[in-house]
Design an enzyme around this catalytic site. Structure first.
Site: not given
Ligand code: ZN
Length: 184
Positions: A111, A153-154, A157
């Site tokens: 990341c 993953h995004e 976030h």
């Protein structure tokens, strides 16, 4: 080119739940400019995704792009194992993620907000995402393989979740040592 500072792990904005954007906000000069700056920041890093909390904004927006040139240093077999293929630049806003829980795949992941370290992260192989694009139009993505991993993953976030939260601690490595000892 206007690049933004990438917020590093430990900053509280990375642990907040980001808020949704209204149609008016999406079409505003502020957000349109932010998208361009986030694209330039992601390309400069370089990275395959960047979420708004990573540049200090607690809004549900992320940019994604996996360019063919990023794959050049990878052996074809490794790209195949990861089901990694180029993904054109696009923006996801207010995403709703649905995962197919029947299959998980585990690979090392890093990341831009956790520089120098990577570790094993299990992710669902296949996902569906409903979201708005930069014109505030509803869109749908069905993704598998590495693209599905980038999306998870995004979108994590935007929920205040970092990839390190999914990593068995013993799998965490510097990128340098990962290249040296190839754990996958
Ligand atoms: Zn990240």
């Amino acid at each position: 080119m206007n690049t933004l500072e990438i917020v590093q792990i430990g900053h509280p904005v990375l642990r907040q739940t980001a808020r949704a954007l209204t149609r008016e906000e999406i079409l505003s000069d502020d957000i349109q400019q932010l998208i361009t700056h986030m694209r330039d920041t992601m390309r400069t890093a370089p990275g395959v995704g960047l979420a708004a909390p990573q540049i200090g904004r607690d809004i549900q927006l992320a940019v994604i792009e996996d360019r063919e040139e990023y794959h050049r240093n990878w052996p074809a077999i490794e790209l195949q194992k990861r089901q990694r293929k180029p993904v054109a630049f696009h923006v996801i806003i207010n995403p709703k993620l649905r995962v197919d829980k029947s299959q998980e795949v585990t690979f090392h992941e890093g990341c831009l907000s956790i520089p120098g370290l990577i570790g094993l992260v299990p992710r669902y192989l296949s996902v569906d995402v409903d979201y708005l694009n930069e014109h505030a139009e509803p869109q749908h993505i069905h993704a598998t393989g590495w693209y599905a991993r980038i999306l998870q993953h995004e979108i994590n976030h935007l929920q205040g979740i970092l990839c390190i939260d999914h990593m068995p601690t013993r799998s965490i490595s510097t990128i340098e040592n990962y290249i040296k000892y190839q754990h996958d």
